[in-house]
Design a protein around this motif. Structure first.
Motif, short mmCIF file in Angstrom:
data_model
loop_
_atom_site.label_atom_id
_atom_site.label_comp_id
_atom_site.label_asym_id
_atom_site.label_seq_id
_atom_site.Cartn_x
_atom_site.Cartn_y
_atom_site.Cartn_z
N ALA A 67 0.85 -1.19 0.00
CA ALA A 67 0.00 0.00 0.00
C ALA A 67 0.88 1.23 0.00
CB ALA A 67 -0.92 0.00 1.21
N THR A 122 -6.08 2.63 -2.51
CA THR A 122 -6.02 1.23 -2.88
C THR A 122 -4.81 0.54 -2.26
OG1 THR A 122 -4.73 1.69 -4.88
CG2 THR A 122 -7.13 1.70 -5.10
N ALA A 123 -4.84 -0.77 -2.29
CA ALA A 123 -3.71 -1.61 -1.90
C ALA A 123 -3.62 -2.75 -2.90
CB ALA A 123 -3.88 -2.14 -0.49
N THR A 124 -2.44 -3.31 -3.05
CA THR A 124 -2.23 -4.43 -3.97
C THR A 124 -2.03 -5.71 -3.17
OG1 THR A 124 -1.20 -2.98 -5.60
CG2 THR A 124 -0.80 -5.33 -5.83
N THR A 126 -1.23 -9.73 -3.38
CA THR A 126 -0.63 -10.77 -4.21
C THR A 126 -0.47 -12.03 -3.38
OG1 THR A 126 0.63 -9.09 -5.42
CG2 THR A 126 1.31 -11.38 -5.71
N SER A 137 -2.63 -11.41 -8.61
CA SER A 137 -2.57 -10.11 -7.93
C SER A 137 -3.85 -9.35 -8.22
CB SER A 137 -1.36 -9.33 -8.41
OG SER A 137 -1.26 -8.09 -7.75
N LYS A 139 -6.02 -5.47 -7.11
CA LYS A 139 -6.08 -4.20 -6.38
C LYS A 139 -7.32 -4.18 -5.50
CE LYS A 139 -3.36 -0.96 -9.11
NZ LYS A 139 -2.40 -0.81 -8.00
N GLU A 141 -9.80 -1.93 -3.07
CA GLU A 141 -10.22 -0.57 -2.75
C GLU A 141 -10.32 -0.40 -1.23
OE1 GLU A 141 -10.63 1.97 -4.77
OE2 GLU A 141 -10.15 0.77 -6.54
#
Length: 372
Positions: A67, A122-124, A126, A137, A139, A141
């Motif tokens: 993030a 947002t954050a990713t 994986t 992976s 994204k 919200e």
């Protein structure tokens, strides 16, 4: 043949675990993030809470959560995550495993090191299997906005010119009586007008009694902040620390005015921060503790770049006041005084408003160094 069969079995096992644990690693995984406050003052501590849940029956061998957070958040005890900090944002990365049907709640203590309006969107996420054959992976919200007000300094840290202005405003509050506000009766004194005599009270007390009037309505102050360092300034503010110091003093001054029962408003000629959508750039003078929050929100939204020249802001104020309105006491917080600025200030003064020009603390110190 036996070796080939063993290799084929191993390949099948690897592919099966990759399909089961890797390809669908993120299925049933849910992430939430919240903060203990939506607004605070610079220097105050808050808590960021992350909730990571694996709702399926299979484990997630490894999960990476990344993030981008504002650089103004200073985290304590970062052993659970890796932080790559920049001047504006910092990248947070966490790596962990999730057993099946489990929920993990992680709490991170942080200090809001600087004023501003921070948006976190947002954050990713994986995930993957044991051998990294699949690494999907997505994204996530995670919208959140944090408003960080200027730090409230003590009144003793204000420059002498600011304190003198507030003292004069406080004294003027009690100078004249308001004939429309009565607060009781008192004995007649030589010089009292006949129309002030309270005849019924005089009859009851067998002596002349006159109306006791209240004081004039509380003065209303309007603090106008000029972010320009000079009349020829173009672009962003060079002295960001000086701007923050001016905002801290403006916040302290507004808070003290409201505490004493006076009215306080705020406006500025700066751009609004990109994340400050919906926050005002001008707040009309209000009274009481509830009036402080919109003032602090407007101060938090100030970006270090001029939107209009300060003399243009004063011209707009004069045009607004020409449409009618109560008398205001303007405090012009500016690091410079140009001819056009003084002309615009005189126009406000000619309309019957009080106008006082003060310099931000940083400009006062700089001027002393130059004259030393």
């Amino acid at each position: 043949m036996a070796m080939l069969a063993l290799l084929a079995a191993l390949a099948a096992a690897l592919g099966l675990q990759g399909l089961l644990l890797g390809r669908w690693a993120l299925r049933g995984v849910r992430v939430e993030r919240s903060f203990s406050a939506t607004a605070c003052h610079a220097g105050e501590a808050i808590e960021m809470v992350e909730t990571i849940e694996n709702g399926k029956r299979l484990p997630v061998p490894w999960l990476r959560l990344e993030a981008m957070l504002p650089a103004g958040l200073s985290f304590r005890g970062t052993g659970q995550m890796s932080i790559s900090a920049g001047s504006i944002y910092q990248n947070h990365a966490s790596l962990f495993a999730l057993p099946p049907r489990v929920r993990i709640i992680r709490r991170h203590a942080a200090v809001c090191a600087s004023r501003g309006v921070w948006s976190m969107g947002t954050a990713t996420l994986t995930g993957g299997d044991l051998f990294g054959l699949f690494a999907p992976s997505v994204k996530v919200e995670l919208p959140w906005r944090l408003i960080v007000y200027p730090e409230l300094t003590g009144m003793e840290q204000l420059p002498e010119s600011w304190l003198r202005w507030q003292g004069e405003l406080e004294v003027r509050r009690w100078v004249a009586e308001d004939p429309f506000v009565t607060s009781g009766v008192r004995d007649y004194a030589p010089g009292d007008a006949m129309n002030r005599i309270h005849w019924k009270a005089s009859a009851r007390s067998a002596g002349l009694q006159v109306h006791r009037y209240g004081h004039t309505a509380n003065p209303r102050a309007m603090l106008l902040l000029n972010v320009e360092e000079s009349e020829t300034m173009w672009g962003r503010v060079n002295d960001a620390a000086g701007l923050e110091e001016a905002l801290r003093c403006a916040a302290a001054s507004a808070a003290e005015l409201l505490r004493r029962g006076l009215g306080a408003g705020f406006a500025h000629n700066a751009l609004l921060a990109e994340e400050a959508a919906g926050l005002p750039d001008r707040v009309e003078p209000g009274y009481g503790g509830l009036a402080l929050e919109p003032l602090l929100e407007a101060m938090a939204a100030v970006a270090p770049q001029a939107r209009v020249p300060f003399h243009e802001l004063l011209r707009q104020e004069a045009e607004r006041q020409e449409q009618g309105g109560e008398r205001l006491d303007y405090l012009l917080i500016t690091a410079h005084e140009s001819a056009r600025l003084r002309e615009a200030a005189e126009r406000l003064s000619a309309l019957g408003h009080g106008v006082t020009i003060v310099r931000p603390p940083g400009a006062v110190a700089k001027r002393r160094r130059e004259t030393a």
